[in-house]
Write a protein that holds these residues in place. Sequence first.
Motif, PDB file in Angstrom:
ATOM      1  N   THR A 239      -7.470  12.821 -29.627  1.00  0.00           N
ATOM      2  CA  THR A 239      -6.908  13.673 -28.998  1.00  0.00           C
ATOM      3  C   THR A 239      -6.619  15.231 -29.676  1.00  0.00           C
ATOM      4  OG1 THR A 239      -4.894  12.814 -28.776  1.00  0.00           O
ATOM      5  CG2 THR A 239      -6.284  12.371 -26.963  1.00  0.00           C
ATOM      6  N   ALA A 240      -6.364  14.728 -31.218  1.00  0.00           N
ATOM      7  CA  ALA A 240      -5.742  15.742 -32.082  1.00  0.00           C
ATOM      8  C   ALA A 240      -5.824  15.204 -33.405  1.00  0.00           C
ATOM      9  CB  ALA A 240      -4.532  16.192 -31.705  1.00  0.00           C
ATOM     10  N   ILE A 241      -5.804  16.000 -34.248  1.00  0.00           N
ATOM     11  CA  ILE A 241      -5.538  15.627 -35.715  1.00  0.00           C
ATOM     12  C   ILE A 241      -4.443  16.760 -36.523  1.00  0.00           C
ATOM     13  CG2 ILE A 241      -6.809  15.313 -38.200  1.00  0.00           C
ATOM     14  CD1 ILE A 241      -9.305  14.673 -36.822  1.00  0.00           C
ATOM     15  N   PHE A 242      -3.521  15.894 -36.931  1.00  0.00           N
ATOM     16  CA  PHE A 242      -2.672  16.869 -37.662  1.00  0.00           C
ATOM     17  C   PHE A 242      -2.994  16.885 -39.352  1.00  0.00           C
ATOM     18  CE2 PHE A 242       1.371  17.655 -40.011  1.00  0.00           C
ATOM     19  CZ  PHE A 242       1.923  18.617 -39.531  1.00  0.00           C
ATOM     20  N   ASP A 243      -2.980  18.164 -39.951  1.00  0.00           N
ATOM     21  CA  ASP A 243      -3.165  18.138 -41.358  1.00  0.00           C
ATOM     22  C   ASP A 243      -2.006  18.466 -42.058  1.00  0.00           C
ATOM     23  OD1 ASP A 243      -4.112  18.914 -43.967  1.00  0.00           O
ATOM     24  OD2 ASP A 243      -5.934  19.784 -43.325  1.00  0.00           O
ATOM     25  N   TYR A 244      -1.480  17.500 -42.944  1.00  0.00           N
ATOM     26  CA  TYR A 244      -0.342  17.631 -43.637  1.00  0.00           C
ATOM     27  C   TYR A 244      -0.471  18.627 -44.692  1.00  0.00           C
ATOM     28  CZ  TYR A 244       1.972  13.677 -41.309  1.00  0.00           C
ATOM     29  OH  TYR A 244       2.778  12.810 -40.402  1.00  0.00           O
ATOM     30  N   VAL A 245      -1.483  18.733 -45.150  1.00  0.00           N
ATOM     31  CA  VAL A 245      -1.600  19.862 -46.103  1.00  0.00           C
ATOM     32  C   VAL A 245      -1.747  21.472 -45.933  1.00  0.00           C
ATOM     33  CG1 VAL A 245      -3.289  20.717 -48.233  1.00  0.00           C
ATOM     34  CG2 VAL A 245      -3.306  18.359 -47.356  1.00  0.00           C
ATOM     35  N   THR A 246      -2.285  21.763 -44.455  1.00  0.00           N
ATOM     36  CA  THR A 246      -2.070  22.912 -44.038  1.00  0.00           C
ATOM     37  C   THR A 246      -1.010  22.871 -43.079  1.00  0.00           C
ATOM     38  OG1 THR A 246      -3.493  22.227 -42.262  1.00  0.00           O
ATOM     39  CG2 THR A 246      -4.375  23.334 -44.393  1.00  0.00           C
ATOM     40  N   ASN A 247      -0.400  21.927 -42.602  1.00  0.00           N
ATOM     41  CA  ASN A 247       0.572  21.891 -41.754  1.00  0.00           C
ATOM     42  C   ASN A 247      -0.002  22.473 -40.189  1.00  0.00           C
ATOM     43  OD1 ASN A 247       3.272  20.965 -40.951  1.00  0.00           O
ATOM     44  ND2 ASN A 247       4.035  23.065 -40.982  1.00  0.00           N
ATOM     45  N   LYS A 248      -0.959  22.108 -39.799  1.00  0.00           N
ATOM     46  CA  LYS A 248      -1.618  22.630 -38.624  1.00  0.00           C
ATOM     47  C   LYS A 248      -2.141  21.331 -37.864  1.00  0.00           C
ATOM     48  CE  LYS A 248      -3.021  27.244 -40.263  1.00  0.00           C
ATOM     49  NZ  LYS A 248      -4.299  28.075 -40.419  1.00  0.00           N
ATOM     50  N   LEU A 249      -1.984  21.481 -36.524  1.00  0.00           N
ATOM     51  CA  LEU A 249      -2.560  20.523 -35.443  1.00  0.00           C
ATOM     52  C   LEU A 249      -3.664  21.158 -34.742  1.00  0.00           C
ATOM     53  CD1 LEU A 249      -1.855  17.780 -34.065  1.00  0.00           C
ATOM     54  CD2 LEU A 249      -0.979  19.171 -32.194  1.00  0.00           C
ATOM     55  N   VAL A 250      -4.976  20.448 -34.837  1.00  0.00           N
ATOM     56  CA  VAL A 250      -6.180  20.906 -34.393  1.00  0.00           C
ATOM     57  C   VAL A 250      -6.495  19.858 -33.190  1.00  0.00           C
ATOM     58  CG1 VAL A 250      -6.967  22.087 -36.296  1.00  0.00           C
ATOM     59  CG2 VAL A 250      -7.463  19.768 -35.900  1.00  0.00           C
ATOM     60  N   GLN A 251      -7.014  20.420 -32.057  1.00  0.00           N
ATOM     61  CA  GLN A 251      -7.655  19.516 -30.857  1.00  0.00           C
ATOM     62  C   GLN A 251      -8.787  20.009 -30.552  1.00  0.00           C
ATOM     63  OE1 GLN A 251      -3.466  20.378 -28.779  1.00  0.00           O
ATOM     64  NE2 GLN A 251      -4.403  18.328 -28.055  1.00  0.00           N
ATOM     65  N   PRO A 252      -9.632  18.901 -29.827  1.00  0.00           N
ATOM     66  CA  PRO A 252     -10.963  19.368 -29.470  1.00  0.00           C
ATOM     67  C   PRO A 252     -10.936  20.691 -28.576  1.00  0.00           C
ATOM     68  CG  PRO A 252     -10.400  16.910 -29.094  1.00  0.00           C
ATOM     69  CD  PRO A 252      -9.405  17.566 -29.532  1.00  0.00           C
ATOM     70  N   GLY A 253     -11.881  21.456 -28.999  1.00  0.00           N
ATOM     71  CA  GLY A 253     -11.976  22.661 -28.280  1.00  0.00           C
ATOM     72  C   GLY A 253     -11.364  23.775 -29.002  1.00  0.00           C
ATOM     73  N   ASP A 254     -10.998  23.533 -30.166  1.00  0.00           N
ATOM     74  CA  ASP A 254     -10.132  24.563 -31.096  1.00  0.00           C
ATOM     75  C   ASP A 254     -11.509  25.394 -32.018  1.00  0.00           C
ATOM     76  OD1 ASP A 254      -8.003  24.232 -30.018  1.00  0.00           O
ATOM     77  OD2 ASP A 254      -7.002  23.007 -31.759  1.00  0.00           O
ATOM     78  N   GLY A 255     -12.509  25.324 -31.706  1.00  0.00           N
ATOM     79  CA  GLY A 255     -13.736  25.676 -32.032  1.00  0.00           C
ATOM     80  C   GLY A 255     -13.890  25.304 -33.617  1.00  0.00           C
ATOM     81  N   ASP A 256     -14.234  26.163 -34.533  1.00  0.00           N
ATOM     82  CA  ASP A 256     -14.723  25.840 -35.932  1.00  0.00           C
ATOM     83  C   ASP A 256     -13.517  24.932 -36.515  1.00  0.00           C
ATOM     84  OD1 ASP A 256     -17.059  27.166 -35.580  1.00  0.00           O
ATOM     85  OD2 ASP A 256     -16.181  28.765 -36.575  1.00  0.00           O
ATOM     86  N   ALA A 257     -12.387  25.259 -36.212  1.00  0.00           N
ATOM     87  CA  ALA A 257     -10.983  24.497 -36.911  1.00  0.00           C
ATOM     88  C   ALA A 257     -11.005  22.949 -36.538  1.00  0.00           C
ATOM     89  CB  ALA A 257      -9.898  24.913 -36.382  1.00  0.00           C
ATOM     90  N   TRP A 258     -11.986  22.645 -35.203  1.00  0.00           N
ATOM     91  CA  TRP A 258     -11.885  21.417 -35.066  1.00  0.00           C
ATOM     92  C   TRP A 258     -13.039  20.570 -35.753  1.00  0.00           C
ATOM     93  CZ3 TRP A 258      -9.696  17.284 -33.447  1.00  0.00           C
ATOM     94  CH2 TRP A 258     -10.019  16.037 -33.056  1.00  0.00           C
TER      95      TRP A 258
END
Length: 258
Positions: A239-258
């Motif tokens: 359902t989501a991946i949080f990147d500790y390096v960029t401090n961002k949470l991305v989820q399915p449907g977030d386009g290129d970020a996902w």
Amino acid sequence: MGTFSLFRCMMLFRSITDCVIFQTIDDLSEEGAGLLKKVDRFTTVLVASIPSTVIGGDGDRDENDLVSEDVNLGWKKNIFTGWEWETTRLEEEIIEFSDDIEIPLLKDDDILGELKKINTLIFLAVQTETLFPLSDSTFKLESDEEAKMIREELLMAPGEASPPLYQPWDEMASDEAMSRIFFYGIGSPLLMNQSPNNHTKYADLGPFVVDLDLSEVEVRPGFRPYGFRAHFDADQKITAIFDYVTNKLVQPGDGDAW
């Protein structure tokens, strides 16, 4: 071994490695040879010599020829103590790779037999910068197709120098692959089931989480720092991946970020 004799042996080994490299490159396609020329000498010698040795094996021997009746691996039974097992002193030869790393080799192994001088020479040659200069560089293939092509040309495909696949993994980037890795694969020991009473800000992302914060671990230049937190719902879907390096949470449907 005298200095001059050692030097001659090193030069001989250098000529052998050159022959191995050039012979291997000659056996490859033009594209494959171009890829192999980009890696260091040590890697080239390994991929040139090991696959054919593994495939060739030792005559027609198979796993049924391995007899373990006389194998004791440094243990023996003492008739004076009621046949209890005791350790025996085995002769070892210590191979020093650096000030911090050394590997003990048995001079007479139960399975591999007697340690030959050529084995010691090979270990010595591997450490010699004249033969194998230290090359702390990175090399990345441009596509999966390139990787499969060079793997097949070097005889490293499954069923050749590599063992047959029991569970084929055609890709490891899709949402389905993430679920497979962390519920049924190597990542399963990292999977945690969140408490039903968990009221943190990401509790609504699902009951399962893999939290691996390694962002403070130093990495070599050119490599991305580690660190992520992956969330899964009750159906084992990510359902989501949080990147500790960029401090961002991305989820399915977030386009290129996902």
